[in-house]
Structure formats: C-alpha cells, structure tokens
Design an enzyme around this catalytic site. Structure first.
Site, mmCIF file in Angstrom:
data_model
loop_
_atom_site.group_PDB
_atom_site.id
_atom_site.type_symbol
_atom_site.label_atom_id
_atom_site.label_comp_id
_atom_site.label_asym_id
_atom_site.label_seq_id
_atom_site.Cartn_x
_atom_site.Cartn_y
_atom_site.Cartn_z
ATOM 1 N N ASP A 16 0.871 -1.182 0.000
ATOM 2 C CA ASP A 16 0.000 0.000 0.000
ATOM 3 C C ASP A 16 0.908 1.232 0.000
ATOM 4 O O ASP A 16 2.130 1.126 0.175
ATOM 5 C CB ASP A 16 -0.893 0.005 1.253
ATOM 6 C CG ASP A 16 -1.846 1.199 1.280
ATOM 7 O OD1 ASP A 16 -2.370 1.584 0.208
ATOM 8 O OD2 ASP A 16 -2.062 1.778 2.362
ATOM 9 N N SER A 17 0.282 2.399 -0.141
ATOM 10 C CA SER A 17 1.048 3.643 -0.085
ATOM 11 C C SER A 17 1.522 3.931 1.337
ATOM 12 O O SER A 17 2.446 4.725 1.527
ATOM 13 C CB SER A 17 0.167 4.806 -0.548
ATOM 14 O OG SER A 17 -0.960 4.907 0.298
ATOM 15 N N TYR A 48 -1.181 8.358 -2.611
ATOM 16 C CA TYR A 48 -1.282 8.041 -4.032
ATOM 17 C C TYR A 48 -2.509 8.716 -4.656
ATOM 18 O O TYR A 48 -2.553 8.957 -5.852
ATOM 19 C CB TYR A 48 -1.457 6.527 -4.217
ATOM 20 C CG TYR A 48 -0.208 5.683 -4.091
ATOM 21 C CD1 TYR A 48 1.037 6.227 -3.752
ATOM 22 C CD2 TYR A 48 -0.276 4.307 -4.324
ATOM 23 C CE1 TYR A 48 2.168 5.415 -3.643
ATOM 24 C CE2 TYR A 48 0.848 3.497 -4.228
ATOM 25 C CZ TYR A 48 2.065 4.045 -3.893
ATOM 26 O OH TYR A 48 3.174 3.241 -3.797
ATOM 27 N N GLY A 49 -3.506 8.955 -3.820
ATOM 28 C CA GLY A 49 -4.836 9.337 -4.313
ATOM 29 C C GLY A 49 -4.920 10.640 -5.070
ATOM 30 O O GLY A 49 -5.906 10.899 -5.762
ATOM 31 N N CYS A 79 -4.330 -1.701 -1.862
ATOM 32 C CA CYS A 79 -4.470 -0.280 -2.145
ATOM 33 C C CYS A 79 -5.456 -0.130 -3.293
ATOM 34 O O CYS A 79 -5.196 -0.591 -4.416
ATOM 35 C CB CYS A 79 -3.108 0.288 -2.538
ATOM 36 S SG CYS A 79 -3.183 2.001 -3.084
ATOM 37 N N ASN A 80 -6.583 0.502 -3.000
ATOM 38 C CA ASN A 80 -7.612 0.681 -4.030
ATOM 39 C C ASN A 80 -7.111 1.552 -5.175
ATOM 40 O O ASN A 80 -7.422 1.313 -6.336
ATOM 41 C CB ASN A 80 -8.856 1.338 -3.417
ATOM 42 C CG ASN A 80 -9.581 0.419 -2.471
ATOM 43 O OD1 ASN A 80 -10.527 -0.248 -2.833
ATOM 44 N ND2 ASN A 80 -9.128 0.358 -1.219
ATOM 45 N N THR A 81 -6.327 2.577 -4.826
ATOM 46 C CA THR A 81 -5.856 3.518 -5.839
ATOM 47 C C THR A 81 -4.936 2.809 -6.835
ATOM 48 O O THR A 81 -5.036 3.016 -8.047
ATOM 49 C CB THR A 81 -5.125 4.695 -5.157
ATOM 50 O OG1 THR A 81 -5.959 5.193 -4.101
ATOM 51 C CG2 THR A 81 -4.837 5.811 -6.130
ATOM 52 N N GLU A 156 -2.701 8.900 8.266
ATOM 53 C CA GLU A 156 -1.232 8.907 8.262
ATOM 54 C C GLU A 156 -0.664 9.790 9.375
ATOM 55 O O GLU A 156 0.463 9.614 9.804
ATOM 56 C CB GLU A 156 -0.683 9.346 6.893
ATOM 57 C CG GLU A 156 -0.876 8.307 5.784
ATOM 58 C CD GLU A 156 0.000 7.047 5.940
ATOM 59 O OE1 GLU A 156 1.082 7.126 6.533
ATOM 60 O OE2 GLU A 156 -0.440 5.981 5.476
ATOM 61 N N CYS A 186 -11.022 2.616 0.364
ATOM 62 C CA CYS A 186 -9.617 2.984 0.572
ATOM 63 C C CYS A 186 -9.205 2.218 1.823
ATOM 64 O O CYS A 186 -9.927 2.243 2.834
ATOM 65 C CB CYS A 186 -9.483 4.484 0.799
ATOM 66 S SG CYS A 186 -7.826 4.966 1.340
ATOM 67 N N THR A 187 -8.065 1.551 1.758
ATOM 68 C CA THR A 187 -7.697 0.685 2.887
ATOM 69 C C THR A 187 -7.315 1.474 4.142
ATOM 70 O O THR A 187 -7.195 0.898 5.219
ATOM 71 C CB THR A 187 -6.563 -0.283 2.483
ATOM 72 O OG1 THR A 187 -5.482 0.482 1.914
ATOM 73 C CG2 THR A 187 -7.044 -1.313 1.479
HETATM 74 N N1 DGL Z 1 -4.816 3.121 0.983
HETATM 75 C C1 DGL Z 1 -4.854 3.438 -0.379
HETATM 76 C C2 DGL Z 1 -6.127 3.096 -1.080
HETATM 77 O O1 DGL Z 1 -6.731 2.106 -0.703
HETATM 78 C C3 DGL Z 1 -4.112 4.668 -0.861
HETATM 79 C C4 DGL Z 1 -4.447 5.974 -0.265
HETATM 80 C C5 DGL Z 1 -3.537 7.092 -0.752
HETATM 81 O O2 DGL Z 1 -2.321 6.919 -0.708
HETATM 82 O O3 DGL Z 1 -4.046 8.125 -1.198
HETATM 83 O O4 DGL Z 1 -6.518 3.730 -2.013
#
Ligand code: DGL
Length: 274
Positions: A16-17, A48-49, A79-81, A156, A186-187
C-alpha cells in the site's frame, strides 16, 4: 538481493502507499497465522490518491518487482488507488497470483444491500477512475460515489480519534441518497470506521475489503498454513519513508505492527555491504 526469509516458506507480499494496507495484512495474518508476510509501505510517496494514474501505475510495478525479487509467492495489492490504476496490468505481468481489493469489496456489498443502492468512498483517483461505479452498475446496483481526499492524511497523521476526523467525515457524507451499504473504498478508511459509523448510524452496513480479501486468499491457499501445529509465521515491514515514524503512526491508530520494520534505504545499504 538478500532475502528476509532465507530458510522459511515464501512470503505473501502485501503493499500500500502507507499504513492503510495494514487493515488487510492484519486480517490475513489472523486467517493464515503460519504464513510469512512481507508488507511494503510506500510512506515516502503517500498519498497516491492525488497523483496521476500513470505515476501510481509505475509505483505499483516498482513495488511488485521488489516483492518478486524477495520471492513473494502471492502479491496482494492492498491499495484501491493502485488497483484502480493498474490491477489488470499487474496481473498480466506477474508470474505469481495477484489479488486486488476492489472486486472482493463489490461482491460483499452486492450480497449485503437490500435496497440496491450502494455508496463508495475513496481517494480522488479511485473515484475518478469509475472502477467501483462500473462494477456496481454491472451488477444492476445503483452507485453513489464520493471522493474523501483528506481522510488518508488524517490516518497517516494518527488523527483517527480527533474532532477533525468527525468534521471531515460529516462534510464528505453530508449529502447522500438512500444507501443501505457503504464500501470503504480505501484501505486507510477502516481506521476511521468508528467515526463513519457514528455519522451514518446503524442503518448503513459498512464494507471493508480486509475481510473479503483475506477470506479469498485463505480459501485459495486451502487454509493450509492455519494448522495449529505449525509455528507462527514471520512478518517484515519495509518502508520507503522513515521506519520509526511508521511504527509511531501505526501505534497511534491501533494497528498491530508485529515483526521487523526496516526502511528500504537501510535494507539496500545492508544488502550492498554483505
Ligand atoms: N490506501 C490506499 C487506497 O486504498 C491509498 C491511499 C492514498 O495513498 O491516497 O486507495
């Protein structure tokens, strides 16, 4: 490159990020206690988003490459993104099975909804990709989607029990149709589950991918490593940012980080000097 698991069974790679994927990792560890895990947190490049999908795709490929060099037996894109940006390509290019978080969450939401109206909250990039909306609509469901860009920062920063968290969640969820199910797309968001619950009340079922994905993987591994006789597995965490800050944030949000935490720089340096 030196291995973190020299004499042990191959690790399941999870990435994940940042700390978000720990929701998935911890569910996996519960269901597969004898497995080894290598968790990669790209904390130097979180979030990442807000980044362009092409950039997130490149990050995902770099991380997958690293996990494969470490002999990962499976890759879990927690990570969904990253899934929205690159999952089909990652699956095509990987020599080992790759599992994402979007389809399993949609399947759980589709089974849970009674009125056929499902909401999803996620990062800007995930919501803009329409990946959830299309998957829900393909199942004949009505989709409502809302980007919540500030929530990853809250997690975070360890601010999951703050007034700011409540304020922002209320702001993002203030206008929604009659959804009876909401996907935490989003995780990072399961760490704010108690706040979302408070804002929405009991009438809305919350779906987090952690259970769905861990069930799927434990099932595909036939739960073989859950045998009580086997010794507990080992978990190693690699961070691209500061390892101590990662431990600190994880403790603040109640994520149980067990095992070694090593920064990628430190690891590369020690690999060079061996
Ligand atoms: N936890 C991640 C997700 O599920 C990334 C969130 C991010 O870095 O913006 O999308």
């Amino acid at each position: 490159m030196s291995s973190f698991f020299p004499d042990l069974t191959l690790p399941i790679g999870v990435f994940d990020s940042g700390v978000g994927g720990l929701t998935v990792l911890n569910a996996l560890r519960e269901k597969l206690p004898a497995s080894n895990f290598l968790y990669f947190a790209d904390t130097a490049r979180v979030p990442y988003g807000r980044k362009p999908p092409g950039m997130v795709r490149d990050f995902a490929f770099q991380i997958m490459e690293f996990l494969l060099q470490q002999n990962a037996s499976h890759i879990v894109v927690a990570c969904n993104t990253a899934c929205a940006a690159a999952l089909p390509e990652l699956i095509r290019h990987s020599p080992v099975p790759v599992c994402g978080v979007i389809e399993p969450s949609v399947a759980v939401a589709a089974a849970a909804t009674r009125n056929g109206c499902v909401g999803v909250i996620g990062t800007k990039a995930t919501i803009a990709s329409q990946v959830y909306q299309s998957a829900l609509q393909a199942r004949g469901l009505t989709a409502w989607a809302q980007a919540c860009p500030m929530l990853v920062h809250l997690v975070e920063e360890g601010l999951v029990d703050s007034d700011e968290a409540e304020l922002l969640v209320r702001h993002y969820l203030k206008q929604h149709p009659e959804i009876d199910t909401l996907i935490l797309g989003c995780t990072h968001y399961p760490f704010l589950r108690h706040v979302v619950d408070r804002v929405l009340g009991n009438a809305v079922t919350l779906v987090s991918c952690a259970d769905a994905v861990s069930d799927l993987i434990a099932h595909s591994l036939n739960g073989s490593s859950t045998a009580a006789a086997l010794p507990p597995g080992k978990t190693v965490h690699i961070t691209t940012g500061d390892a101590a800050a990662y431990r600190h944030t994880s403790a603040l949000i109640g994520a149980d980080v067990q095992g070694e935490v090593i920064s990628l720089d430190e690891h590369l340096l020690s690999a060079k000097t061996k």
